[in-house]
Enzyme design. Structure first.
Site, PDB file in Angstrom:
ATOM      1  CE  LYS A  80      -3.787   1.959   2.789  1.00 52.78           C
ATOM      2  NZ  LYS A  80      -4.962   1.516   3.777  1.00 52.78           N
ATOM      3  CB  SER A 155      -7.990   3.059   2.812  1.00 48.99           C
ATOM      4  OG  SER A 155      -7.010   2.772   3.480  1.00 48.99           O
ATOM      5  CB  SER A 179      -8.358   0.187   5.555  1.00 49.56           C
ATOM      6  OG  SER A 179      -9.134   1.335   5.292  1.00 49.56           O
TER       7      SER A 179
HETATM    8  N1  GLN Z   1     -13.502   3.366   6.169  1.00 45.77           N
HETATM    9  C1  GLN Z   1     -12.828   3.536   7.997  1.00 45.77           C
HETATM   10  C2  GLN Z   1     -12.746   5.427   7.762  1.00 45.77           C
HETATM   11  O1  GLN Z   1     -12.578   5.752   6.876  1.00 45.77           O
HETATM   12  C3  GLN Z   1     -11.649   2.732   7.932  1.00 45.77           C
HETATM   13  C4  GLN Z   1      -9.895   3.500   7.570  1.00 45.77           C
HETATM   14  C5  GLN Z   1      -9.014   2.266   7.606  1.00 45.77           C
HETATM   15  O2  GLN Z   1      -9.067   1.485   8.235  1.00 45.77           O
HETATM   16  N2  GLN Z   1      -7.785   3.059   7.014  1.00 45.77           N
HETATM   17  O3  GLN Z   1     -11.860   5.904   8.709  1.00 45.77           O
END
Ligand code: GLN
Length: 488
Positions: A80, A155, A179
């Site tokens: 990532k 994400s 994410s």
């Molecule tokens: N969707 C969640 C957020 O927007 C989790 C994001 C993540 O785990 N990095 O915070």
């Protein structure tokens, strides 16, 4: 040799490398070619460095020829774009750090490199890991390989898509509130969020430090376990890092014995808002465990309904603090202006996207004088109650099964103008990070050709048991072997 990885699991590729049927160099070239052919459609990759990857692959081939036998030796991996890998950008999916080059390796990247894994690409992501769909990136949205008109989930969108589309057998994402699990569910791969502290966060751009964890991704639980095995172990560079018991069981993972295993179904995860098709797939999956002798127990996690609010208050508070370092002084882009204050304001105004700005504002508000007690402190108290729910539940059950998300992958653009709808996609994934618990997402079935994930949650430090339970499930089902039908 096949022109793509196809359904090749990490273990079968590892076998091929050991027997000499495959060379890491040829394999790495196949992966790089697949990226070149597929990524114009999927947009999962932000940068590659073929020369350096092929060089590492040749070095791995030499180690293999000498008889070395590591599980990750010669295996291509995707990272990532919030992980530091020396020499490549750490864009974080953001304009502000698009050209920021890593000058050291994250601990987990260093450990993968030492084990002989071959990083081949950096993966697209929601900006600074804030998002649930893979659409909030300065590089544009990533697409779901199962249906190009839909989101892959975020994400860690690019990392998950890389495994789903056969760019690499293994990838790393990060999981703060879901994410890796949410996109794994949307794209039919397996992803673990370890117990908080089990994988070092050193060298990963911080989003919300009390929640961030590294998340390994592969097609199968045993593939996840293999990659995970070379990264665990305390790291002096991350003061929250801890040792995990049982890591010797990760290589050559054995299926858990399901006889007598007590699996809890929390009623709060099966109520309003859950797509009936998703519900029945999760119930079927639970049935698979039950047929093998597991006992299914109805449980309650009564504070679940506070989880989204709690998560988004704590997360944004930490975000507002962590993002303050991106001010044009040390990292990334700088917009020249007449005064220091104007330079910082202009850099941040132009460098950050909408969602990041929204969270900085929200977080700064939660932490501000007069509101701190009402919001941030209250959220910390709710976090304790959510944690206690789980502790009590684990007195009665060995693991908990839930859906990963209330719905299947949604169409691109459907939620981008409605932040609350986007946040609600995380209803089932934000609870465990608040309680620091290990959890994973595994393929559970399909509805209308779209994958549905099943989440397994365990007590703290039960990461290996969770992987063994998922592995047992994958010995009894073949959902994880299905690959997207329409890849070019
Ligand atoms: N969707 C969640 C957020 O927007 C989790 C994001 C993540 O785990 N990095 O915070």
């Amino acid at each position: 040799m096949a022109a793509t990885l196809g359904t090749g699991s990490l273990e079968s590729i590892c076998e091929g490398l050991r027997s000499g049927d495959l060379s890491s160099e040829a394999l790495t070239q196949v992966c790089l070619d697949t990226i070149q052919n597929q990524d114009p459609f999927l947009n999962a990759i932000t940068s590659t460095n073929p020369g350096s990857s092929l060089g590492l692959a040749r070095a791995a081939d030499i180690r293999l020829k000498k008889g070395e036998r590591g599980v990750m030796l010669g295996i291509p991996v995707v990272l990532k774009d919030n992980f530091h890998w020396t020499g490549l950008p750490v864009s974080n999916g953001s304009k502000i750090t698009r050209s920021y080059i890593a000058h050291y390796d994250a601990t987990v990247v260093k450990r993968l490199l030492e084990a002989g894994a071959i990083p081949i690409a950096k993966a697209n992501m929601d900006e600074f890991a804030m998002g649930s769909s893979g659409e909030y990136s300065a590089f544009g949205p990533t697409r779901n390989p199962w249906d190009l008109s839909r989101v892959p989930g975020g994400s860690s969108s690019g990392s998950i898509v890389s495994v789903a589309a056969g760019y690499a057998p293994f990838a790393l994402g990060s999981d703060t509130g879901g994410s890796v699990r949410l996109p794994a569910g949307f794209c039919n791969v397996t992803a673990l969020r370890p117990t908080y502290g089990v994988l070092s966060r050193y060298g990963i751009t911080a989003m919300a430090s009390s929640l961030d964890q590294v998340g390994p991704v592969a097609r199968t639980a045993s593939g996840v376990a293999a990659g995970f095995s070379v990264m665990t172990g305390r790291d002096a560079l991350d003061s929250t890092s801890i040792d995990l018991p049982g890591t010797e069981r990760l290589v050559g993972l054995k299926p858990a014995s399901l006889k007598g295993l007590r699996i809890g179904l929390p009623k709060e995860y099966f109520g309003e808002g859950l797509d009936p098709a998703v519900r029945s797939i999760v119930e079927n999956a639970v049935g698979v465990f039950e047929r093998e002798g597991a006992s299914i127990i109805d449980i309650s996690l009564p504070h679940t309904s506070y989880a989204i609010d709690t998560y988004y208050l704590i997360c944004t508070s930490e975000v507002s603090s962590n993002m303050s370092r991106f001010d044009g002084v040390r990292y990334g882009a700088r917009k020249p202006a007449d005064s220091l204050a104007d330079m910082m304001a202009e850099t941040r105004e132009q460098g950050f996207g909408e969602e990041v700005k929204r969270r900085i504002l929200l977080g700064a508000f939660c932490l501000s004088k007069g509101y701190y007690d009402a919001f941030y402190l209250k959220a910390l108290k709710a976090r304790t109650l959510i944690t206690k729910d789980f502790l009590e539940a684990f007195e009665k059950v060995d693991l908990i099964a839930t859906p990963v998300s209330p719905d299947v992958a949604f169409p691109i653009g459907e939620k981008t103008l409605n932040p609350l709808a986007m946040y609600l996609a995380d209803a089932y994934t934000v609870t465990t990070p608040l309680a620091a618990l290990p959890c994973l997402s595994m393929p559970g079935g399909f509805t209308n050709g779209l994958p549905v994930g099943v989440q397994l949650i365990g007590p703290a430090l039960s990461d290996v048991n969770l992987l063994e339970a998922a592995h047992a499930f994958q010995q009894l089902t073949d959902y994880h072997l299905q690959t997207p039908p329409n890849l070019n």
